[in-house]
Design a protein around this motif. Structure first.
Motif, short mmCIF file in Angstrom:
data_model
loop_
_atom_site.label_atom_id
_atom_site.label_comp_id
_atom_site.label_asym_id
_atom_site.label_seq_id
_atom_site.Cartn_x
_atom_site.Cartn_y
_atom_site.Cartn_z
N ALA A 62 21.83 -5.98 -0.66
CA ALA A 62 20.93 -7.10 -0.40
C ALA A 62 20.23 -6.91 0.94
CB ALA A 62 21.70 -8.43 -0.41
N ALA A 63 19.03 -7.43 1.04
CA ALA A 63 18.25 -7.37 2.28
C ALA A 63 17.19 -8.46 2.20
CB ALA A 63 17.61 -5.99 2.44
N LYS A 64 16.33 -8.53 3.18
CA LYS A 64 15.27 -9.54 3.17
C LYS A 64 13.93 -8.89 3.45
CE LYS A 64 15.82 -10.96 8.05
NZ LYS A 64 16.83 -9.96 8.39
N VAL A 65 12.89 -9.59 3.10
CA VAL A 65 11.54 -9.10 3.32
C VAL A 65 11.35 -8.79 4.80
CG1 VAL A 65 9.09 -9.68 3.24
CG2 VAL A 65 10.58 -10.32 1.33
N GLY A 66 10.79 -7.65 5.09
CA GLY A 66 10.58 -7.21 6.46
C GLY A 66 11.60 -6.21 6.94
N ASP A 67 12.75 -6.11 6.22
CA ASP A 67 13.77 -5.13 6.62
C ASP A 67 13.30 -3.72 6.28
OD1 ASP A 67 15.47 -7.04 7.57
OD2 ASP A 67 16.78 -7.06 5.79
N GLU A 68 13.72 -2.77 7.08
CA GLU A 68 13.56 -1.35 6.78
C GLU A 68 14.95 -0.78 6.53
OE1 GLU A 68 12.46 1.77 9.76
OE2 GLU A 68 10.66 1.91 8.51
N VAL A 69 15.21 -0.33 5.31
CA VAL A 69 16.56 0.09 4.93
C VAL A 69 16.60 1.60 4.69
CG1 VAL A 69 17.10 -2.15 3.93
CG2 VAL A 69 16.09 -0.38 2.48
N ASP A 70 17.80 2.16 4.85
CA ASP A 70 18.02 3.58 4.60
C ASP A 70 18.44 3.79 3.16
OD1 ASP A 70 17.46 4.26 7.23
OD2 ASP A 70 19.54 4.01 7.87
N VAL A 71 17.89 4.82 2.54
CA VAL A 71 18.21 5.17 1.16
C VAL A 71 18.62 6.65 1.14
CG1 VAL A 71 17.34 5.34 -1.20
CG2 VAL A 71 16.55 3.49 0.29
N VAL A 72 19.68 6.95 0.37
CA VAL A 72 20.20 8.32 0.29
C VAL A 72 20.33 8.74 -1.17
CG1 VAL A 72 22.11 9.88 0.84
CG2 VAL A 72 21.44 8.10 2.46
N TRP A 73 19.89 9.92 -1.48
CA TRP A 73 20.05 10.52 -2.81
C TRP A 73 20.98 11.73 -2.66
CZ3 TRP A 73 15.28 12.05 -6.33
CH2 TRP A 73 15.72 12.83 -7.41
N GLU A 74 22.12 11.68 -3.35
CA GLU A 74 23.06 12.81 -3.37
C GLU A 74 23.12 13.42 -4.76
OE1 GLU A 74 26.83 12.41 -0.86
OE2 GLU A 74 26.32 10.34 -1.35
N THR A 75 23.16 14.72 -4.81
CA THR A 75 23.32 15.42 -6.08
C THR A 75 24.81 15.59 -6.36
OG1 THR A 75 21.23 16.60 -5.77
CG2 THR A 75 22.77 17.51 -7.38
N VAL A 76 25.32 14.77 -7.27
CA VAL A 76 26.75 14.82 -7.60
C VAL A 76 27.04 16.01 -8.51
CG1 VAL A 76 28.63 13.57 -8.73
CG2 VAL A 76 26.93 12.32 -7.38
N THR A 204 13.41 35.75 -2.91
CA THR A 204 13.63 35.75 -3.99
C THR A 204 14.64 35.31 -4.05
OG1 THR A 204 13.77 37.33 -4.08
CG2 THR A 204 12.70 36.66 -4.47
N GLY A 205 14.55 34.57 -4.27
CA GLY A 205 15.85 34.44 -4.39
C GLY A 205 16.30 33.59 -5.43
N GLY A 206 17.17 33.87 -6.19
CA GLY A 206 17.44 33.19 -7.39
C GLY A 206 18.55 32.23 -7.25
N SER A 207 18.22 30.97 -7.30
CA SER A 207 19.27 29.99 -7.29
C SER A 207 18.79 28.78 -7.99
CB SER A 207 19.63 29.63 -5.88
OG SER A 207 18.67 28.78 -5.37
N THR A 208 19.71 28.01 -8.53
CA THR A 208 19.32 26.78 -9.17
C THR A 208 20.04 25.65 -8.49
OG1 THR A 208 21.12 26.79 -10.71
CG2 THR A 208 19.18 27.99 -11.34
N THR A 209 19.40 24.52 -8.40
CA THR A 209 20.05 23.40 -7.78
C THR A 209 19.75 22.18 -8.56
OG1 THR A 209 18.34 22.50 -6.54
CG2 THR A 209 19.39 24.35 -5.60
N GLY A 210 20.75 21.42 -8.85
CA GLY A 210 20.56 20.19 -9.56
C GLY A 210 19.56 20.38 -10.65
N GLY A 211 19.76 21.36 -11.44
CA GLY A 211 18.86 21.63 -12.53
C GLY A 211 17.64 22.37 -12.12
N SER A 212 17.70 23.07 -11.00
CA SER A 212 16.50 23.76 -10.58
C SER A 212 16.84 25.16 -10.21
CB SER A 212 15.91 23.09 -9.37
OG SER A 212 16.63 23.47 -8.27
N THR A 213 15.92 26.04 -10.43
CA THR A 213 16.12 27.38 -9.96
C THR A 213 15.50 27.50 -8.60
OG1 THR A 213 14.07 28.17 -10.87
CG2 THR A 213 16.00 28.31 -12.27
N THR A 214 16.08 28.33 -7.77
CA THR A 214 15.43 28.60 -6.50
C THR A 214 14.44 29.69 -6.78
OG1 THR A 214 16.92 30.27 -5.99
CG2 THR A 214 17.42 28.14 -5.16
N GLY A 215 13.64 29.86 -6.13
CA GLY A 215 12.59 30.73 -6.42
C GLY A 215 11.44 29.85 -6.25
N GLY A 216 10.95 29.17 -7.07
CA GLY A 216 10.13 28.07 -6.90
C GLY A 216 9.02 27.97 -7.81
#
Length: 443
Positions: A62-76, A204-216
């Protein structure tokens, strides 16, 4: 009491794995969402791949209008593991995600630090938490749903980015109950914390993260602008190059090539990089065995080629040890004013298996290539792209790359046999290294 509530919120966030976020309104809560994504690797990195990932979104309940809140996304749960081609070094992976905000508030961009432990081949991918700040501008329940994300992986030869997007509807995520309060009149979403993703156009590198390959997916890491404004460093983007080496290397060879430039007065110091440590040596290779050189082709306002060359391997390479080509350097002095493109062209490898013996020259024509860098140049007196050279490789050899040894030269014949194995190694290992080609998913 207010201070105590803030401390308690931070403690709760830590216990929930929210990376220690501090909320000014109420304790943080976390909610997970599991969904399918489609990840597009960079050019030359193989076909798109689908996998399933689980994301945890942490935000205040919960928060109120005007607040600036922190949000975090973690790859489980990442959608796939690293490939079986290359280890990912420490602190090389940087994720960026976009959280969809309910109530027509748009998206919130969250960015993670370039921080990760070394990730061995086939090991689960590890991404740092992605963080952002959200300014609340209206009352109501605001949903936060994970969506698309990019993963940039940086190697010594470039940065590569893979782009992943949801397949179908994403269900789950966090909800913030926003009550009426002081109206700050500010916009919502989009504010980010953390470093921006670096481009590469990684791997080059080949890696995948959270459903992604590195490389790009789209290669980043290699902007293609140059020239003025006081800028001195101009990173190029990796391009997949196919070389035709004739009968010496059946099937040809492929490798990502990156051309970087550094302004030096009116000229540019070039550095050309290829894939590193892609394969184990089939035979022991002495110090000084491999010496590469390449022609960089000029286009646009200028024409001709610039020769770049690299030193031979300083140390011996043991049997089954990693094989790499050294970085190649040279100087480009512009002969024309305007936008000039730089593309990898002819590659030459001088192979010397014994001190004092003539090198075997292996010429490889670029059957397909692309622009790695574009510069805004100013013509210099005496400048010309056509015969600029900073060390050409020398050596005898026929078009097939086989030196004459003489019938009685038993040592030369043995060296030639080893070189043949080395050439096969170069064709089947170093240059065919595409770190994103074989993505292994964990479903």
């Amino acid at each position: 009491m207010k201070t105590q509530r803030r401390v308690s919120a931070a403690v709760v966030a830590l216990l929930l794995g929210g990376a220690g976020i501090a909320i000014s309104a109420s304790p943080a809560v976390a909610a997970e969402a599991t969904y399918k994504v489609k990840c597009v690797p960079p050019a030359g990195g193989g076909d798109p791949v689908e996998g399933e990932t689980t994301a945890k979104i942490t935000a205040p309940a919960a928060a109120k209008v005007g607040d600036e809140v922190d949000v975090v996304w973690e790859t489980v749960k990442p959608a796939s593991n690293n490939t079986d081609l290359m280890d990912i070094p420490k602190d090389a992976v940087q994720p960026t995600g976009w959280i969809t905000l309910g109530g027509g508030m748009g998206e919130l961009k969250v960015v993670g630090e370039k921080k990760n432990p070394p990730i061995p081949k086939k090991a689960p991918m590890v991404m740092s938490p992605m963080k952002g700040k959200l300014k609340l501008t209206k009352a109501g329940k605001i949903t936060l749903t994970p969506g698309k994300y990019d993963v940039a992986v940086t190697f010594s030869f470039g940065t590569f980015v893979t782009k992943c997007a949801p397949v179908g509807e994403v269900k789950g995520g966090a909800t913030i109950d926003v009550s009426a309060g002081s109206s700050g009149g500010t916009t919502s979403g989009g504010t980010t914390t953390g470093g921006a993703t670096t481009g590469g156009s990684t791997t080059t590198g080949g890696s995948t993260t959270g459903g992604s390959t590195t490389g790009g997916s789209t290669t980043s890491g290699g902007s293609t602008t140059g020239g003025g404004g006081g800028q001195t460093d101009f990173p190029g983007k990796p391009v997949e190059v196919s070389f035709d080496c004739g009968p010496v290397v059946p099937g040809g060879i492929k490798t990502p090539v990156t051309i970087n430039a550094k302004k030096n007065g009116g000229s540019y110091d070039l550095t050309v990089k290829t894939a590193k440590g892609a394969m184990a040596a089939p035979v022991p290779l002495p110090a000084g065995a491999l010496k590469p050189s390449m022609d960089v082709k000029l286009g646009g306002a200028d024409s001709g080629t610039v020769k770049v060359s690299g030193p031979a391997n300083a140390e011996a390479i043991p049997d089954k040890g990693p094989v790499s080509l050294s970085d190649m350097t040279g100087t480009y002095k512009p002969g024309k004013t305007g936008k000039v493109t730089l593309s990898p062209d002819r590659l030459t490898i001088d192979v010397t298996m014994a001190a004092g013996s003539p090198p075997i020259n292996v010429p490889c024509k670029a059957a397909s290539s692309g622009v790695s860098l574009e510069l805004d140049t100013t013509a210099q007196p005496g400048g010309s792209g056509s015969s600029t050279s900073t060390g050409t490789s020398t050596g005898t050899g026929t078009s097939g790359g086989l030196a004459e040894t003489g019938a009685e030269d038993e040592g030369g014949i043995q060296a030639l046999a080893l070189v043949a194995g080395t050439v096969i190694l170069l064709g089947g290992a170093v240059f065919t290294f595409t770190p994103w080609r074989r993505l292994r998913g964990t479903r």
